[in-house]
Design an enzyme around this catalytic site. Sequence first.
Site, PDB file in Angstrom:
ATOM      1  CD  GLU A 161       4.209   0.512   6.904  1.00  0.00           C
ATOM      2  OE1 GLU A 161       5.067   0.756   7.773  1.00  0.00           O
ATOM      3  OE2 GLU A 161       3.723   1.387   6.149  1.00  0.00           O
ATOM      4  CG  ASP A 220      -0.204  -0.032   2.535  1.00  0.00           C
ATOM      5  OD1 ASP A 220       0.757  -0.822   2.653  1.00  0.00           O
ATOM      6  OD2 ASP A 220      -0.579   0.716   3.461  1.00  0.00           O
TER       7      ASP A 220
END
Length: 486
Positions: A145, A78
């Site tokens: 994350e 991400d």
Amino acid sequence: MTTLSQLQPQALWQWFEQICAIPHPSKHEQALSAHIQAWAKDKQLSVIEDKVGNLIIKKPATAGMENRKTVVLQAHIDMVPQKNADKVHDFEKDPIEAYVDGDWVKARGTTLGADNGIGMASALAILGADDIPHGPLEVLLTIDEEAGMTGAFGLEAGMLDAEILINTDSEQEGEIYMGCAGGVDAQLSLPMVWQSPEPTNASYKLSISGLKGGHSGVNIHLGRGNANKLLARFLFANADELAIELTQFTGGSLRNAIPREAEVSFMLPAENLPLLQQRAEQFQTLVREELAIADPEPVLTLEEIPAQKQVMSEESQQILIDLLNACPNGVIRMSDEVEGVTETSLNVGVISTDENSVQILCLIRSLIDSGREEVEGVLSSLANLAGANVEFSGAYPGWKPDNSSPVMASVRETYEAIYNKEPTIMVIHAGLECGLFKKPYPEMDMVSIGPTIRYPHSPDEKVNITTVGQYWKLLLAVLERTPVKG
């Protein structure tokens, strides 16, 4: 004009170009994950998607290196979705518009996603190569994350065979990271009592923009302006005299990004408008002078808006302004053990207003548990005084430095051999997933490296092209030097 795919190392940059083309903000990584899985299967690589959505891709050793220890290269899928106010961009649908500017790659009006797209691209480029020597290799790509470390929390024991983990999420070439801060989210909820406004009052919106923002960990020591705190300061100094009646306070968009923009809506007597304009201009000048080096271009904008139906009660408004003005923000303490590294910090990241309350979302970071707990106590005390509720969630551990780490020594020696200079051994004031990995894999030896990335978590994010090449060269050399199994 140079395109990303023309840069060197070409395989890495071609992958990064693909990553930019497929939307992948936190919690919306599915399309990019599916693309990577399809590619891995086409390359006849073993690929597993675990229960939470992490990808684990395994590749056998190259000929002659079958007896080496297994290494896992780790990155997160991400990216942080941040854009300038005037940029039209849907992070769930639109590609990142990356371009080359001298020795940097940047994005047009949005975050670039070099954090951690470059690390992910390097791992995928190695998986796809036939001419890079390495032992048994695993690539771990974790999800979410940036918004809660969901992937790292969900990684189970037994999924990885590796003894060595190389995290690719560091952001300064020439630095080897062997530790990181832990953190916890803090959400304060202040109940609101509403009342009818003075019927003759006019309605306005005051906004602040033009701030640099940035990563609430690695940039927190730079002294940049926090849009939420600046507007709270303005209200504390002027709300009473101007007879302001607040209707809304909104600011920031991510708890791990220093807020660049915030706005307040309010009503006030029309005759106070000239003084409001004067005070706003004076405050803008004052803040520009104070932040002349760290954040020199804040802009305050005042505009008239339609009449509001309700305003905060006088008591609710005063408590909110006092709470925001008193809330600590920025560096709380520098580390005694690691020179130049922030030990404990707090970022007042997001403020939102609903029909019942004002929500204040903060992120506390600390290298030590007691530092985090101290700030939790401060926020709890403030909440008690203000009659607010505070909840702490998503706590994740730091990664305790290990000076005896064999992989850290190997990376340091490899760097010295390649560049004829010593790298800097560092601890980063940001959340790396290594601390969480230690729970299912307590014996795994870990290190973190990466290229130079400036201003992550902000639309000014950029990655230095030369250092990407240096990072790539180091990574390949470390893989080639992987020790033999014990």
